[in-house]
Each structure stands twice: as C-alpha cells, then as structure tokens.
Design an enzyme around this catalytic site. Sequence first.
Site, PDB file in Angstrom:
ATOM      1  N   LYS A  42       0.353   4.504   6.803  1.00 25.48           N
ATOM      2  CA  LYS A  42      -0.196   5.377   5.755  1.00 25.48           C
ATOM      3  C   LYS A  42       0.445   6.758   5.885  1.00 25.48           C
ATOM      4  O   LYS A  42       1.157   7.048   6.837  1.00 25.48           O
ATOM      5  CB  LYS A  42      -1.716   5.513   5.875  1.00 25.48           C
ATOM      6  N   SER A 101       0.801  -1.221   0.000  1.00 30.01           N
ATOM      7  CA  SER A 101       0.000   0.000   0.000  1.00 30.01           C
ATOM      8  C   SER A 101       0.837   1.276   0.000  1.00 30.01           C
ATOM      9  O   SER A 101       0.327   2.345  -0.324  1.00 30.01           O
ATOM     10  CB  SER A 101      -0.946   0.022   1.208  1.00 30.01           C
TER      11      SER A 101
END
EC number: 3.4.21.89
Length: 266
Positions: A148, A76
Amino acid sequence: MEGPGDSAGARDEPGASGGAEGAAEDTGEGAGKNTKSGNPLLLWLKEIATVVVIAVVLSFLIKTFLFRAFYIPSESMVNTLDINDRIFINLLVPEPFALQRGDVVVFRDAQGWLPAAAQKPAGPFTWVQDGLEFVGLLPDDSEQHLVKRVVGLPGDRVSCCDASGRVSVNGVPLDESYVNPAEIPSPMSFDVVVPAGKVWVMGDNRNHSADSRLHQQVNGGFVNISDVEGKATVIAWPVNRWNVLDNHPDVFRNVPAGAAAGSDGK
C-alpha cells in the site's frame, strides 16, 4: 533479494643467466605436468560450482540486508502496480532510513487483513522453489504480505472527504496524482490521528483496495511500522514494466508536520 613472494622469487637478476634459465626450465616442466594431470571437464565444473555458490551467497546477503523481491497478486495498487508485477523493496526503510508520506511499502499481515493462506500443493520441486525464495532468487509468493501507499505518518491527522472528495492530511487537501485515473474513488468518510509507531496506508486503486479505511476495527486500521518489510523501489518484471517507483513528494509538499510527530515521524 563479499603471491607477491612467488613473483619476487621468479624475478630475473642482472647477470644471473644461469638462474634465469633454470627458472624457465622449471616453469615449463610444471606447466607440462598440469596439462597432463588436469581434466578440462572437472576444471570447468569446478568453476561453474564456484560461480553458483558465490551467486547464492551474494543473493542471500542482498536479500537479507538490502533488497528483497515480491510479486503483486491483486489490483489494489493499479495503475502504479499491476497484477503479477515483480518488485524489489529496499530493506533499509523504515530503518535506518525513515518512512515518508507517499512511500509504497510492503508489510506483514500482522493484523489479519488477509484470509488464511492456502497450503502450497506438494510437488517434486517444491523444495527447490522454497530454497530459491529463501536465498532471494525467486520473489516471495506467500501472499501474507500487503503493498500500500503511506498517506499518514505518526502524529498526522488524516480525514476524508472535502467538498471535492479529496483526502486531507493535517488540514491540507491532497491532489493525489497516483490514484487510478480510470475510476473516481467512492467517498468513504473517516477522520483519524495516527498514533506513534504506526502509519495509515491506502491503495492507489481506491475502489478495489481493502486498506486502512476498511480495517479500523482492528488496530484502528493502522499498520505497525515494525511490520513494514521495506519500501518498494523498482518494478523488475515484466521487462516492459521496468520503472522506478515514485513517492510523489509534490503531493505532500504543503502538508505540515503532524502535531505529535517524533522519532517515528517525518
């Protein structure tokens, strides 16, 4: 992911040759006794044990108060982070040092974004691995944390997309240099205002990141700042990936403060 008295007693005094000679004789005799009674192997083992204990204590203190190691299990955050990278996070962020836009953060999965973790298979050395993780000598591989990039701080309005497919923060379109250049991000419309005590996060590999955009049904897609473990600072392993992670301040340079940014904001 701390005797000055003996030395003075052995000092030679001017004109006291007998006292000096006696001190020399005593020192030699004591050294001989130590040589005879000391076991070199036991002394070596004692030194090794002392070094190990000190290393474990220091590692535990560092892991508890300064840095902690994690490994990256997914794609990701490609190209910033690759699968199986080992990273160190700075535990002094978000407290006492505040988060900034662009920070790469590791946070607990308090909102249930991830599937339930499978139980680790039992093995003869499982307790050793658990112990090394606890003191910080091995990275956390529980897979119940996510990594993230912070795009929106408390009070920020984050939206997508403009005519060029860009994300905007407080009305300013971002030229996100950290986004994976191998793929053009698929447009995904959203328009949110980040509440106090929360952040909006997105993965750098946009087409392969289940981030705030895809979890708006839970907590609005926001991550609680209280769930943030720390700011990712360096890639420590593998050696050919050693790098200091950047929060790309140039990307957010022209973004004004959010309308309701306070102590949790910028």
